[in-house]
Design an enzyme around this catalytic site. Structure first.
Site, short mmCIF file in Angstrom:
data_model
loop_
_atom_site.label_atom_id
_atom_site.label_comp_id
_atom_site.label_asym_id
_atom_site.label_seq_id
_atom_site.Cartn_x
_atom_site.Cartn_y
_atom_site.Cartn_z
N GLU A 182 -14.41 -23.57 -42.14
CA GLU A 182 -13.19 -22.81 -41.85
C GLU A 182 -12.45 -23.30 -40.61
OE1 GLU A 182 -13.56 -18.58 -42.10
OE2 GLU A 182 -14.64 -18.66 -44.00
N GLU A 239 -19.40 -19.14 -49.53
CA GLU A 239 -19.62 -17.74 -49.14
C GLU A 239 -18.88 -16.90 -50.17
OE1 GLU A 239 -18.12 -16.74 -45.23
OE2 GLU A 239 -19.39 -18.19 -44.23
#
Ligand SMILES: *[C@@H]1O[C@H](CO)[C@@H](O)[C@H](O)[C@H]1NC(C)=O
Ligand SMILES: *[C@@H]1O[C@H](CO)[C@@H](O)[C@H](O)[C@H]1NC(C)=O
Length: 472
Positions: free
Chosen positions: A160, A262
């Protein structure tokens, strides 16, 4: 174990029997131990040629390295087997420590391990654009330490790093890191351990980012896999409502394996993990390689599948304490239900076979164009720009590389202050204990992201940002 010995001992039946038994038990042991998984085309394959699908969980009990406490790993690996998991993802490890015990504990339980190579002080920053030997050496240390384990499934160069509107200029640095780590892997003669990236699911950036990381036509410069952290499926939901149909559209015949690194939205809860039906079902199974559910341990963010004890008032900060941030972080894991059983039941009902390596038609795989920047838009990297070299710091514009259709006037926003990111979005440190406020995807995700508490270890990250800001 030597097979030839069994053959030449045939004059003595007893010895032969013993040797045969020894060989058989040796075989049994080598069957139990996991073989390396490889990337071929846009899928993962087991050594026997069957396709490998990830059923994983995020595992980071403590900030620095959860893979050094063998006893704890054994306790957790046993219950993971019961859950039906075949992989974990660990966000931070300390390469200088001994990981033999934990890697074996997970291997024995049939669990592969995916690791982020960066840690708190080596994260590739979206606001200070550099990729240098300090990072490269630390990433290499992680690769050196873990390459010997057959159950190492893959390595991430980042998690990220691109999480906000102004972050896209860091994308060439992510690609440069993948390029250099792949070259290092090959130079050292390690097996082709897959090197990839884990992206925040931000609708305005994701399609461009996943194309960019796999574009340009040089396999030495692209990621080996692309993974997505997505919280857009919040039970009860549907394929369309969750926008998984859009994720699928962009993933069709993707150049490299793609999976969820995720997932598991917990708002409103309880989690039914119905998205697993979609991911492992006929609409997505041809293009996706499975999912990692966030996360193993119950902590403040309330994503846990297990707990080691009830929440406590104790707020110890030291990583070697059993209690950090009000949650016990070692001991015997107890399923947190209904979530644990819901996931277990779901995974037990899903056994995709996929395609065999021999039958995998790599000609159907797409290539992706390097996206052009859009004026006033989120994606600011214009075409196939020249990748940074190791040691490069960016202060101006990216040069277009010869093959680019690019407008070289695309500029990098290197001027934003490091302090900007304290809080809502950010970097590696937060990933250790919670999904971040990515604030971009489907409306469910937006709503959800606002509810996500600041990560437990955000404080240490804030301290890092502060010290960087002072340095500047
Ligand atoms: C890499 O860049 C960081 C941030 O500017 C710096 O602290 C570090 O010293 C650099 N490493 C090398 C080897 O130049
Ligand atoms: C592909 O990329 C590698 C690494 O950057 C480079 O060494 C090689 O020359 C490139 N190949 C071509 C054909 O451009």
């Amino acid at each position: 174990m030597s097979r030839s010995r069994a053959v030449c001992l045939c004059l003595c039946p007893d010895a032969m029997l013993q040797t045969t038994l020894a060989v058989l038990s040796g075989l049994a042991a080598s069957v139990a131990a996991l073989d390396p998984v490889e990337v071929y085309g846009n899928k993962f394959f087991n050594k026997d040629g069957s396709q490998f699908f990830i059923k994983g969980v995020a595992y980071q009990l403590v900030p620095d390295d959860p893979l050094i406490d063998t006893n704890q790993c054994k306790l957790d690996a046993g219950l993971m087997k019961d859950l039906g998991a075949n992989a974990i993802r660990v966000y931070h490890v300390d390469a200088s420590k001994d990981h033999d015990g934990c890697m074996k504990a997970f291997d024995d339980a049939g669990v592969y391990v995916m690791l982020d190579m960066d840690t708190f002080n080596t994260y590739i920053e979206p606001t200070m654009l550099y990729w240098n030997s300090s990072q490269f050496e630390k990433f290499s240390d992680v690769m050196d330490t873990f390459q010997k384990y057959d159950n190492l499934l893959g390595l991430f160069v980042g998690n990220e790093n691109i999480a906000k509107r102004q972050d896209s200029p860091v994308a060439p640095f992510i690609k440069a890191a993948a390029r250099d780590m792949k070259a290092y892997r090959d130079r050292k003669g390690y097996r082709k351990i897959p090197v990839g990236y884990s992206a925040a699911d931000i609708q305005e950036l994701r399609p461009m980012l996943q194309n960019y990381l796999t574009c340009g036509g040089n396999s030495s410069e692209i990621v080996d896999f692309f993974a997505l952290n997505s919280y857009s499926w919040c039970d009860p939901s549907t394929y369309q409502q969750s926008t998984y149909d859009k994720l699928q559209e962009y993933a069709k015949n993707f150049p490299v394996p793609i999976f969820f690194s995720e997932t598991g939205c917990n708002v409103p809860g309880p989690r039914k993990f119905d998205d697993m039906d979609a991911i492992f079902g006929k609409l997505m199974i041809n293009d996706w390689s499975g999912a990692m559910v966030y996360e193993w341990i119950q902590e403040e963010n309330n994503y846990g599948l297990i707990q080691y004890g009830p929440p406590t008032k104790k707020q110890n900060k030291r990583a070697d304490d059993a209690v950090v941030g009000g949650f016990t972080r070692k001991g015997t894991p107890t399923p947190k239900n209904p979530d644990f059983n819901n996931l277990k039941t779901k995974w037990a009902s899903l056994h995709p076979t996929g395609v065999s390596k021999a039958d995998h038609d790599t000609k159907s795989i797409s290539t992706r164009d390097c996206p052009t920047s859009t004026s006033g838009g989120w994606w600011q990297v214009n075409g196939n720009v020249k990748l940074p070299t190791l040691g490069e710091t960016k202060t101006g514009a990216f040069e277009s590389s010869p093959s680019a259709t690019a407008d070289p006037s695309a500029t990098a926003t290197s001027g934003s202050k490091a302090g900007d990111k304290t809080g809502s979005t950010g970097s590696g440190s937060q990933s250790s204990s919670g999904p971040k406020a990515t604030g971009g995807s489907g409306s469910n995700d937006k709503q959800n992201s606002a509810d996500r508490p600041l990560a437990l270890f955000g404080a240490s990250f804030a301290a890092l940002v502060l010290s960087l800001a002072i340095l500047l």
